[in-house]
Design a protein around this motif. Structure first.
Motif, PDB file in Angstrom:
ATOM      1  N   ARG A   1      -2.823   1.104  -7.509  1.00 38.14           N
ATOM      2  CA  ARG A   1      -2.668   1.881  -8.744  1.00 38.14           C
ATOM      3  C   ARG A   1      -1.922   1.128  -9.838  1.00 38.14           C
ATOM      4  NH1 ARG A   1      -0.240   7.637  -7.413  1.00 38.14           N
ATOM      5  NH2 ARG A   1      -0.752   7.835  -9.636  1.00 38.14           N
TER       6      ARG A   1
ATOM      7  N   ASP B   1       2.491   0.587  -5.832  1.00 35.02           N
ATOM      8  CA  ASP B   1       1.265   0.732  -5.044  1.00 35.02           C
ATOM      9  C   ASP B   1       0.223  -0.197  -5.654  1.00 35.02           C
ATOM     10  OD1 ASP B   1      -1.118   1.463  -3.857  1.00 35.02           O
ATOM     11  OD2 ASP B   1      -0.967   3.598  -4.363  1.00 35.02           O
TER      12      ASP B   1
ATOM     13  N   ALA C   1       5.055   2.587   1.724  1.00 30.17           N
ATOM     14  CA  ALA C   1       6.140   2.821   0.763  1.00 30.17           C
ATOM     15  C   ALA C   1       7.449   3.199   1.450  1.00 30.17           C
ATOM     16  CB  ALA C   1       5.725   3.905  -0.234  1.00 30.17           C
TER      17      ALA C   1
ATOM     18  N   SER D   1       0.842  -1.192   0.000  1.00 22.18           N
ATOM     19  CA  SER D   1       0.000   0.000   0.000  1.00 22.18           C
ATOM     20  C   SER D   1       0.882   1.248   0.000  1.00 22.18           C
ATOM     21  CB  SER D   1      -0.899   0.008   1.240  1.00 22.18           C
ATOM     22  OG  SER D   1      -0.113   0.126   2.417  1.00 22.18           O
ATOM     23  N   ALA D   2       0.300   2.361  -0.419  1.00 16.67           N
ATOM     24  CA  ALA D   2       1.053   3.619  -0.446  1.00 16.67           C
ATOM     25  C   ALA D   2       1.547   3.994   0.950  1.00 16.67           C
ATOM     26  CB  ALA D   2       0.178   4.734  -1.016  1.00 16.67           C
TER      27      ALA D   2
END
Length: 329
Positions: A200, A197, A184, A180-181
């Motif tokens: 996306r 991500d 990161a 997940s973002a």
């Protein structure tokens, strides 16, 4: 003593904190005063009796849980040892596979325990057994990762993923993390050269190819995961899935075998580390990496023993960061 008891198959909320008898170490066993215990997907699978097909194999119990006290990963202090145990004595800090770990005391087979590395807290030590050993097997043993290879870890922010990225880096691989973002920065700090991500970007779109893919999530079918592999790449499938499945990882293994028959790419399941399999050498290997400064446990959230059901639910939901740990005493 206080222990978290599972009287029947069911959701995490069926767990109860009870007073139970202190376990007695038999020959070859060690009684551990538990200081911290980690929660794994293994725990909710055992609690729910999921997948159903696994009940027929005898590891879970058929109509009710085989083990009354939940939990498996623990770190603590040796209370006493059974007949024939060498190398451990009262007061020694240890970590390893301790059936019934969600309790103040648990018994473990001596070969499934190793000393706690210096400078690790008990919470960090409890995070190691199942997560780090499964990652080691996935990356080094099954994946056969070598220096210069491109490795992708799906579910990189989770308990196995955070260890897998570090181990791949130690072996000299270029690591791509799928997470997940919000994770990161974490995965970059653990050595990821590239971060995707998952909300996306779809790593199975065929745009990039990898020598080894470690899939900790199970959100893509094997036929699609093949698209992310180099011509002679290896897919390492580490379970995944959600509650309520009939075959679960057993079905995944059968599907991998079928796809393997028609492709040059190697699609291999990894059976996560459990107390039923040989683990002593792997435990020593991961603690050696910790002592060398090459592997660091990531503890996401901690819960008290009284909140064990909440901790298991948190892991079952599939978005836990690093390892979820229960502080016991």
């Amino acid at each position: 003593m206080k222990a978290v008891v599972q009287e029947r198959f069911g959701p995490p909320e069926s767990l109860r904190l009870r007073d139970v008898d202190l376990p007695r170490p038999g020959a070859g066993q060690v009684l551990v005063r538990v200081r911290a215990a980690a929660v794994n997907p293994y725990d909710w699978h055992m609690l729910r009796g999921d997948p159903y097909a696994a009940r027929l194999l005898g590891g879970m119990g058929l109509t009710r849980p085989k083990s009354r006290v939940a939990g498996i990963d623990a770190a603590g202090v040796v209370e006493r040892v059974g007949a024939g145990v060498r190398g451990f004595g009262p007061g020694d800090p240890v970590l390893g596979f301790c059936p019934g770990a969600f309790a103040e005391y648990a018994c473990a087979s001596a070969p499934l325990l190793v000393p706690v590395p210096a400078d690790l807290s008990f919470e960090q030590a409890a995070a190691l057994p199942m997560g780090a050993v499964t990652a080691l097997r996935g990356i080094r043993t099954v994946g056969g990762v070598r220096s210069g290879q491109r490795v992708l870890v799906n579910g990189a922010g989770g308990g196995v993923g955070t260890f897998a990225m570090q181990i791949a880096g130690v072996l000299g691989a270029e690591v791509t993390a799928v997470c997940s973002a919000s994770n990161a920065d974490l995965v970059r700090s653990l050595g990821a050269a590239h971060v995707l991500d998952y909300a996306r970007q779809d790593f199975t779109d065929g745009g990039e190819r990898y020598d080894v893919v470690l899939d900790n999530v199970g959100n893509h079918p094997p036929a699609r995961l093949r698209r992310a592999l180099a011509p002679r790449g290896v897919l390492v499938a580490n379970g995944g899935g959600s509650p309520g499945r009939v075959f679960g990882a057993i079905g995944t293994m059968l599907e991998l075998a079928a796809v393997n028959a028609v492709t040059r790419r190697r699609l291999r399941p990894i059976l996560p580390a459990t107390p039923d399999g040989p683990a002593h050498e792997d435990l020593l290997a991961v603690t050696a990496l910790v002592e060398a400064g090459q592997l660091a446990p990531v503890v996401g959230r901690t819960f008290s023993l009284a909140r064990t059901a909440e901790a298991v639910r948190h892991v079952e939901e599939g978005h836990a960061r690093g390892k979820t740990v229960i502080t016991v005493s």
